[in-house]
Design a protein around this motif. Structure first.
Motif, mmCIF file in Angstrom:
data_model
loop_
_atom_site.group_PDB
_atom_site.id
_atom_site.type_symbol
_atom_site.label_atom_id
_atom_site.label_comp_id
_atom_site.label_asym_id
_atom_site.label_seq_id
_atom_site.Cartn_x
_atom_site.Cartn_y
_atom_site.Cartn_z
ATOM 1 N N VAL A 83 24.630 45.108 9.768
ATOM 2 C CA VAL A 83 25.331 46.431 9.335
ATOM 3 C C VAL A 83 26.543 46.495 10.049
ATOM 4 N N MET A 86 29.497 51.378 7.478
ATOM 5 C CA MET A 86 29.124 52.334 6.335
ATOM 6 C C MET A 86 30.303 53.166 5.710
ATOM 7 N N GLN A 87 30.274 53.100 4.553
ATOM 8 C CA GLN A 87 31.388 54.080 3.924
ATOM 9 C C GLN A 87 30.979 55.287 3.085
ATOM 10 N N ASN A 89 27.751 58.597 2.768
ATOM 11 C CA ASN A 89 26.847 59.554 3.678
ATOM 12 C C ASN A 89 26.096 60.401 2.626
ATOM 13 N N LEU A 100 29.372 50.968 -0.232
ATOM 14 C CA LEU A 100 28.523 51.972 0.408
ATOM 15 C C LEU A 100 28.467 51.245 1.763
ATOM 16 N N ALA A 101 28.456 50.188 2.101
ATOM 17 C CA ALA A 101 28.238 49.691 3.351
ATOM 18 C C ALA A 101 28.844 48.049 3.289
ATOM 19 N N ARG A 203 19.670 57.473 2.683
ATOM 20 C CA ARG A 203 20.373 56.399 3.338
ATOM 21 C C ARG A 203 19.295 55.935 4.285
ATOM 22 N N VAL A 207 24.692 51.550 11.647
ATOM 23 C CA VAL A 207 25.594 50.320 12.216
ATOM 24 C C VAL A 207 24.952 49.568 13.379
ATOM 25 N N LEU A 217 18.309 50.477 1.110
ATOM 26 C CA LEU A 217 19.147 50.915 1.977
ATOM 27 C C LEU A 217 19.836 52.245 1.559
ATOM 28 N N PHE A 218 20.118 52.217 0.216
ATOM 29 C CA PHE A 218 20.640 53.625 -0.278
ATOM 30 C C PHE A 218 19.718 53.922 -1.513
#
Length: 379
Positions: A83, A86-87, A89, A100-101, A203, A207, A217-218
């Protein structure tokens, strides 16, 4: 003289006691469950028969608010990598395609290199076929040679398309694929994008973390609609079916109620809890309903004809339900009964009464006080 007077007094006392005992023994014993209403009380009493009326019982089961599983996306990586950024939360609203990442991956670079080589080989074989066709027309090469070069061109084309499909599976967009073919520039960054519009509710990465395609992941959910789910005991499962109206009592909303229809009734019994899963769908445009909120589901059963009595006829005595049955001549008998939950001012009779019995519908409480008073005086 004194002895004669004493003997006479003793005989008089014994005679008086014997008469008192005879009087008590001769008094008939009263039934503590019966009462004769005085005229003043009779005017306050209202008698009603036990009748058959349609009864719709309310089933109360514990439940909770849950995600609409048809509006939930569990998003993972398409490549193995680390990773880089990350964009998104938890709690953030995202749209379809939002990044998203970002993940850096040597696997992605290697596969791009395979594609570049396959594309270059395909271009070379295409030019070879064009020359071979010119030479064949001039009689320089044979038909077999032309067919060999056309076969090589077809194989290289298939390899190029396979490499492109593999890149798409790894998350490379069509635009990026076109740039890769035009410029040959490799990109080692893969983007994790949302597959639906909604809110990020989970989430599971940080990172620097190394992730696999199998990792979740999400979790993105569209909360504009949610489910209310409940577990109905198997003994009561026969009373519920799809399409029934239900009312939801949600403590977090205070006195506000929500209603809907059952859209699903489970076909199997959970062997651990001996319950059947039911659910309904609820609109949640305002976002007041949140998954995992506790709720009580009130399921209204279909109406069936049953023996019922007015709810006001029931009195509690010794932690049990009773009614007063009219016997005529202002006499009433307290009778133990078993009744169901109240519905529209009436309670279904489970046992203790028969159709046509006359019960005290109003004033039963005061009549019971009078019964207790008469019982005490009789003692």
């Amino acid at each position: 003289m004194n002895r004669s007077a004493s003997a006479l007094a003793l005989m008089l006392i014994l005679s008086a006691c014997g008469k008192g005992e005879d009087k008590v023994a001769g008094k008939p014993a009263g039934d503590p469950l019966q009462v004769t209403a005085p005229a003043a009380l009779v005017a306050r009493l209202k008698i009603a028969p036990v009748t058959m009326t349609p009864v719709s019982e309310t089933l109360r089961v514990a439940g909770q608010i849950d995600f609409d599983e048809n509006r939930v996306a569990r998003i993972g990586a398409t490549v193995t990598g680390r990773v880089a950024a990350m964009q998104a939360n938890v709690g953030q609203g995202v749209s379809r395609g939002s990044v998203l990442a970002q993940i850096t991956s040597t696997e992605l670079s290697s596969q791009q290199l395979v594609y570049v080589r396959a594309r270059s080989s395909n271009d070379l074989n295409r030019r070879n076929v064009e020359r071979a066709r010119t030479l064949f027309a001039a009689g320089v090469i044979s038909a077999a040679e032309l067919q060999r070069r056309e076969s090589e061109y077809q194989v290289s084309g298939a390899e190029m398309r396979a490499a492109a499909d593999q890149l798409r599976l790894l998350g490379l967009s069509g635009a990026a694929l076109g740039q890769l073919g035009a410029r040959g520039t490799l990109h080692s960054v893969s983007q994790v994008s949302s597959t639906m519009a909604g809110v990020v509710v989970e989430r599971h990465l940080a990172v620097g973390q190394v992730v696999q395609p199998s990792d979740q992941l999400f979790v993105v959910a569209d909360l504009s609609k949610v489910w209310a789910v409940a577990q109905v005991p198997e003994q009561q499962a026969r009373f519920v079916h799809t399409g029934q109206m239900v009312t939801l009592d949600i403590p977090a909303l205070g006195d506000e109620k929500r209603s809907g229809r059952l859209v699903y009734v489970g076909q199997v019994v959970d062997p651990r809890t001996r319950t059947v899963l039911v659910r309904t769908e609820l609109d949640n445009a305002g976002g007041q309903l949140k998954p995992s909120m506790l709720a009580t589901m009130l399921v209204q059963s279909d109406a069936t004809d049953r023996l019922t009595i007015p709810a006001s006829a029931v009195v509690r005595e010794n932690n049990a339900d009773h009614v007063f049955v009219a016997q005529g001549s202002n006499r009433y008998t307290l009778r133990a009964v078993s009744v169901g939950e109240e519905s529209k001012g009436r309670r279904p009779v489970l046992s203790g009464l028969a159709a046509g019995d006359q019960v005290v519908a109003e004033g039963a409480f005061h009549l019971n006080i009078e019964r207790n008073r008469q019982a005490i005086e009789g003692q």
